[in-house]
Design a protein around this motif. Structure first.
Motif, PDB file in Angstrom:
ATOM      1  N   THR A   1       0.827  -1.213   0.000  1.00 60.01           N
ATOM      2  CA  THR A   1       0.000   0.000   0.000  1.00 60.01           C
ATOM      3  C   THR A   1       0.859   1.259   0.000  1.00 60.01           C
ATOM      4  OG1 THR A   1      -1.720  -1.199   1.211  1.00 60.01           O
ATOM      5  CG2 THR A   1      -1.857   1.197   1.198  1.00 60.01           C
ATOM      6  N   ASN A   2       1.878   1.286   0.848  1.00 59.16           N
ATOM      7  CA  ASN A   2       2.765   2.445   0.894  1.00 59.16           C
ATOM      8  C   ASN A   2       3.600   2.569  -0.379  1.00 59.16           C
ATOM      9  OD1 ASN A   2       2.712   3.902   3.685  1.00 59.16           O
ATOM     10  ND2 ASN A   2       2.555   1.730   4.183  1.00 59.16           N
ATOM     11  N   TYR A   3       3.981   1.438  -0.961  1.00 59.70           N
ATOM     12  CA  TYR A   3       4.742   1.481  -2.208  1.00 59.70           C
ATOM     13  C   TYR A   3       3.868   1.984  -3.362  1.00 59.70           C
ATOM     14  CZ  TYR A   3       8.354  -1.220   0.229  1.00 59.70           C
ATOM     15  OH  TYR A   3       9.330  -1.631   1.112  1.00 59.70           O
ATOM     16  N   ALA A   4       2.575   1.644  -3.332  1.00 61.34           N
ATOM     17  CA  ALA A   4       1.663   2.151  -4.358  1.00 61.34           C
ATOM     18  C   ALA A   4       1.599   3.678  -4.315  1.00 61.34           C
ATOM     19  CB  ALA A   4       0.264   1.556  -4.152  1.00 61.34           C
ATOM     20  N   VAL A   5       1.579   4.227  -3.114  1.00 62.12           N
ATOM     21  CA  VAL A   5       1.553   5.685  -2.950  1.00 62.12           C
ATOM     22  C   VAL A   5       2.838   6.312  -3.498  1.00 62.12           C
ATOM     23  CG1 VAL A   5       1.527   7.550  -1.258  1.00 62.12           C
ATOM     24  CG2 VAL A   5       0.015   5.592  -0.957  1.00 62.12           C
ATOM     25  N   ALA A   6       3.975   5.698  -3.181  1.00 60.38           N
ATOM     26  CA  ALA A   6       5.264   6.238  -3.639  1.00 60.38           C
ATOM     27  C   ALA A   6       5.398   6.158  -5.152  1.00 60.38           C
ATOM     28  CB  ALA A   6       6.403   5.482  -2.963  1.00 60.38           C
ATOM     29  N   LEU A   7       5.022   5.022  -5.726  1.00 62.01           N
ATOM     30  CA  LEU A   7       5.173   4.839  -7.172  1.00 62.01           C
ATOM     31  C   LEU A   7       4.188   5.687  -7.970  1.00 62.01           C
ATOM     32  CD1 LEU A   7       5.733   0.970  -7.208  1.00 62.01           C
ATOM     33  CD2 LEU A   7       7.432   2.743  -7.717  1.00 62.01           C
ATOM     34  N   GLY A   8       3.123   6.144  -7.336  1.00 61.75           N
ATOM     35  CA  GLY A   8       2.149   6.980  -8.019  1.00 61.75           C
ATOM     36  C   GLY A   8       2.295   8.453  -7.694  1.00 61.75           C
ATOM     37  N   SER A   9       3.393   8.830  -7.057  1.00 62.27           N
ATOM     38  CA  SER A   9       3.569  10.212  -6.611  1.00 62.27           C
ATOM     39  C   SER A   9       4.197  11.084  -7.688  1.00 62.27           C
ATOM     40  CB  SER A   9       4.441  10.251  -5.360  1.00 62.27           C
ATOM     41  OG  SER A   9       5.769   9.853  -5.661  1.00 62.27           O
ATOM     42  N   ALA A  10       4.085  12.398  -7.496  1.00 60.45           N
ATOM     43  CA  ALA A  10       4.694  13.343  -8.428  1.00 60.45           C
ATOM     44  C   ALA A  10       6.215  13.266  -8.403  1.00 60.45           C
ATOM     45  CB  ALA A  10       4.235  14.767  -8.071  1.00 60.45           C
ATOM     46  N   GLU A  11       6.777  12.761  -7.300  1.00 58.79           N
ATOM     47  CA  GLU A  11       8.242  12.645  -7.188  1.00 58.79           C
ATOM     48  C   GLU A  11       8.826  11.662  -8.187  1.00 58.79           C
ATOM     49  OE1 GLU A  11       6.806  14.864  -4.021  1.00 58.79           O
ATOM     50  OE2 GLU A  11       6.179  12.828  -4.568  1.00 58.79           O
ATOM     51  N   MET A  12       7.997  10.783  -8.752  1.00 53.79           N
ATOM     52  CA  MET A  12       8.489   9.840  -9.761  1.00 53.79           C
ATOM     53  C   MET A  12       8.858  10.548 -11.065  1.00 53.79           C
ATOM     54  SD  MET A  12       8.792   6.645  -8.838  1.00 53.79           S
ATOM     55  CE  MET A  12       8.639   5.686 -10.353  1.00 53.79           C
ATOM     56  N   PHE A  13       8.450  11.797 -11.223  1.00 54.07           N
ATOM     57  CA  PHE A  13       8.701  12.518 -12.465  1.00 54.07           C
ATOM     58  C   PHE A  13       9.973  13.361 -12.405  1.00 54.07           C
ATOM     59  CE2 PHE A  13       4.335  11.290 -12.539  1.00 54.07           C
ATOM     60  CZ  PHE A  13       4.027  11.082 -13.864  1.00 54.07           C
TER      61      PHE A  13
ATOM     62  N   PHE B   1       1.497  20.620 -10.533  1.00 55.55           N
ATOM     63  CA  PHE B   1       1.366  19.232 -10.976  1.00 55.55           C
ATOM     64  C   PHE B   1       0.926  18.361  -9.806  1.00 55.55           C
ATOM     65  CE2 PHE B   1       3.583  15.060 -11.892  1.00 55.55           C
ATOM     66  CZ  PHE B   1       2.606  14.621 -12.784  1.00 55.55           C
ATOM     67  N   ILE B   2      -0.123  17.595 -10.031  1.00 50.48           N
ATOM     68  CA  ILE B   2      -0.677  16.723  -8.986  1.00 50.48           C
ATOM     69  C   ILE B   2      -0.691  15.289  -9.470  1.00 50.48           C
ATOM     70  CG2 ILE B   2      -2.708  16.193  -7.574  1.00 50.48           C
ATOM     71  CD1 ILE B   2      -3.477  19.132  -7.731  1.00 50.48           C
ATOM     72  N   SER B   3      -0.070  14.411  -8.710  1.00 52.78           N
ATOM     73  CA  SER B   3      -0.112  12.971  -8.967  1.00 52.78           C
ATOM     74  C   SER B   3      -0.129  12.281  -7.617  1.00 52.78           C
ATOM     75  CB  SER B   3       1.104  12.526  -9.788  1.00 52.78           C
ATOM     76  OG  SER B   3       1.057  11.121 -10.029  1.00 52.78           O
ATOM     77  N   ARG B   4      -1.295  11.806  -7.210  1.00 53.62           N
ATOM     78  CA  ARG B   4      -1.441  11.189  -5.897  1.00 53.62           C
ATOM     79  C   ARG B   4      -2.272   9.917  -5.976  1.00 53.62           C
ATOM     80  NH1 ARG B   4      -2.164  15.103  -0.671  1.00 53.62           N
ATOM     81  NH2 ARG B   4      -0.385  16.467  -1.052  1.00 53.62           N
ATOM     82  N   VAL B   5      -1.871   8.942  -5.183  1.00 51.32           N
ATOM     83  CA  VAL B   5      -2.610   7.692  -5.041  1.00 51.32           C
ATOM     84  C   VAL B   5      -3.239   7.665  -3.654  1.00 51.32           C
ATOM     85  CG1 VAL B   5      -2.283   5.207  -4.693  1.00 51.32           C
ATOM     86  CG2 VAL B   5      -1.340   6.316  -6.714  1.00 51.32           C
ATOM     87  N   ILE B   6      -4.527   7.354  -3.598  1.00 42.70           N
ATOM     88  CA  ILE B   6      -5.252   7.286  -2.329  1.00 42.70           C
ATOM     89  C   ILE B   6      -5.803   5.873  -2.150  1.00 42.70           C
ATOM     90  CG2 ILE B   6      -7.082   8.262  -0.913  1.00 42.70           C
ATOM     91  CD1 ILE B   6      -6.107  10.138  -4.007  1.00 42.70           C
ATOM     92  N   PRO B   7      -5.111   5.012  -1.391  1.00 40.08           N
ATOM     93  CA  PRO B   7      -5.554   3.633  -1.225  1.00 40.08           C
ATOM     94  C   PRO B   7      -6.904   3.531  -0.517  1.00 40.08           C
ATOM     95  CG  PRO B   7      -3.256   3.889  -0.581  1.00 40.08           C
ATOM     96  CD  PRO B   7      -3.820   5.265  -0.745  1.00 40.08           C
ATOM     97  N   VAL B   8      -7.711   2.597  -0.980  1.00 43.08           N
ATOM     98  CA  VAL B   8      -9.002   2.303  -0.359  1.00 43.08           C
ATOM     99  C   VAL B   8      -8.921   1.023   0.461  1.00 43.08           C
ATOM    100  CG1 VAL B   8     -11.426   1.778  -0.816  1.00 43.08           C
ATOM    101  CG2 VAL B   8     -10.244   3.498  -2.184  1.00 43.08           C
ATOM    102  N   GLY B   9      -8.173   0.047  -0.031  1.00 46.38           N
ATOM    103  CA  GLY B   9      -8.039  -1.212   0.697  1.00 46.38           C
ATOM    104  C   GLY B   9      -7.019  -2.114   0.024  1.00 46.38           C
TER     105      GLY B   9
END
Length: 279
Positions: free
Chosen positions: A117-129, A181-189
Motif C-alpha cells: 500500500t505504501n509502495y503504491a503511494v510512492a510509485l504513483g507520486s509526483a516525485e516519480m517525475f 502538478f498533482i499525482s497522488r494515489v489514495i488507497p481504499v483497501g
C-alpha cells in the motif's frame, strides 16, 4: 446495556419476569411513589467512567513500546479469498524510514499489505517525475535485482519528451510556470492474493488524482480508479517489489458535485499531506 438492564428499568428484576412494587417515599399522595430515585444519574456515572477507561486504554495503546507483546500476537487478516477489515490491526506497521518512505515492515501477511500500500503511494507520486527522487523511490521500493533490471527502463519512460508533453509537463519534467502538478494515489483497501514465508502477492485498490491545476491548464486534475497487484519478496529484512500489474476499477458511481476551481485544487495539494498506510 444488556436486555436485563432494560427490563429492570421498566419494573422487572434482571429479566426474570418478577414484578417489583415501589412504595411511596413521602406524604405527597403520589400513588406512583412521589419523588422517584433518579435512575439516570448512576447510569451517567457509569458512562463517564467507561469513557475515561477507554481513553486511558487508547493512550496506552498509542504509546506502547517497540517490544509490546500485542504486536506479535495480533491476528492475521490476509487469508486469501476472505474479507478483511479496513481498520489497522495490532501489528506495528513500520519501524523506520528510508528517506521519506516507510521501511521495516512486519514479516507477516499484514506487513506485506502495508508495504504494498505504501509502495503504491510512492510509485504513483509526483516525485516519480523527477530523476533524483525517482531513483530514491525505485531503490527503496524494488528488490536489488529489480532495480538493476528496471532502473534504466523507468528513466527512459519518465524522460520521454512525448510522454511528458502529453501530460502537460516540460521536456525536463518540470511543471510549467503558474501551474501545479498533482499525482497522488489514495488507497481504499488491500488484500492478500497469496502468501509464503518469503513471497507474497498483494492487490491494492485505490483512486488516483492526476493532472495540472491552474488557470489555462489543458490537462486538469481528474480522478481515476485502479487495482494494482504487487509481487513482493522478503529481502534484507523487508518486503520489496519484484513486479506489479495494474487494471482499471472497481469504479464507483460519481456523485453530482461541483468541481473545485483550479486554485482550490492547487491549494489543496499544498495544504494536505499524505499518510503512512497500514493494514
Amino acid at each position: 446495556m444488556s436486555l436485563g438492564d432494560e427490563h429492570d428499568g421498566f419494573g422487572g428484576v434482571g429479566g426474570s419476569g418478577q414484578t417489583r412494587t415501589r412504595l411511596p417515599e413521602g406524604n405527597s399522595g403520589d400513588v406512583y411513589g412521589g419523588a422517584r430515585r433518579p435512575v439516570r444519574s448512576s447510569r451517567s456515572l457509569i458512562t463517564v467512567v467507561g469513557v475515561v477507561v477507554l481513553l486511558i486504554a487508547a493512550i496506552a495503546f498509542a504509546n506502547r513500546g517497540e517490544g509490546d507483546p500485542a504486536d506479535a500476537a495480533a491476528p492475521s487478516s490476509g487469508t486469501p479469498g476472505k474479507t478483511a477489515p479496513t481498520a489497522a490491526t495490532g501489528i506495528r506497521p513500520v519501524t523506520g524510514k528510508n528517506g521519506q518512505l516507510p521501511t521495516g515492515f512486519a514479516h507477516t501477511d499484514q506487513g506485506a499489505q502495508s508495504a504494498a500500500t505504501n509502495y503504491a503511494v510512492a510509485l504513483g507520486s509526483a516525485e516519480m517525475f523527477q530523476t533524483s527522487t525517482r531513483n530514491e523511490i525505485v531503490q527503496a521500493v524494488y528488490t536489488p535485482a529489480a532495480v538493476t533490471a528496471r532502473q534504466g527502463d523507468l528513466n527512459k519512460v519518465y524522460a520521454d519528451k512525448g510522454f511528458l508533453s502529453r501530460i502537460g509537463l516540460q521536456e525536463d519534467g518540470t511543471t510549467p510556470q503558474g501551474l501545479t502538478f498533482i499525482s497522488r494515489v489514495i488507497p481504499v483497501g488491500s488484500k492478500v492474493e497469496s502468501y509464503a514465508d518469503d513471497r507474497a502477492t498483494v492487490s491494492v485498490w485505490y483512486s488516483s488524482l492526476f493532472g495540472l491545476a491552474g488557470e489555462g491548464s489543458k490537462n486538469p486534475v481528474s480522478e481515476a480508479w485502479y487495482t494494482s497487484s504487487y509481487e513482493l519478496q522478503w529481502v534484507n529484512g523487508d518486503w520489496k517489489v519484484t513486479d506489479f500489474s495494474q487494471k482499471d476499477g472497481p469504479v464507483p458511481v460519481g456523485r453530482d458535485q461541483r468541481a473545485s476551481t483550479a486554485q482550490e485544487m492547487a491549494d489543496a495539494v499544498g495544504q494536505f499531506g499524505g499518510f503512512t498506510y497500514a493494514r
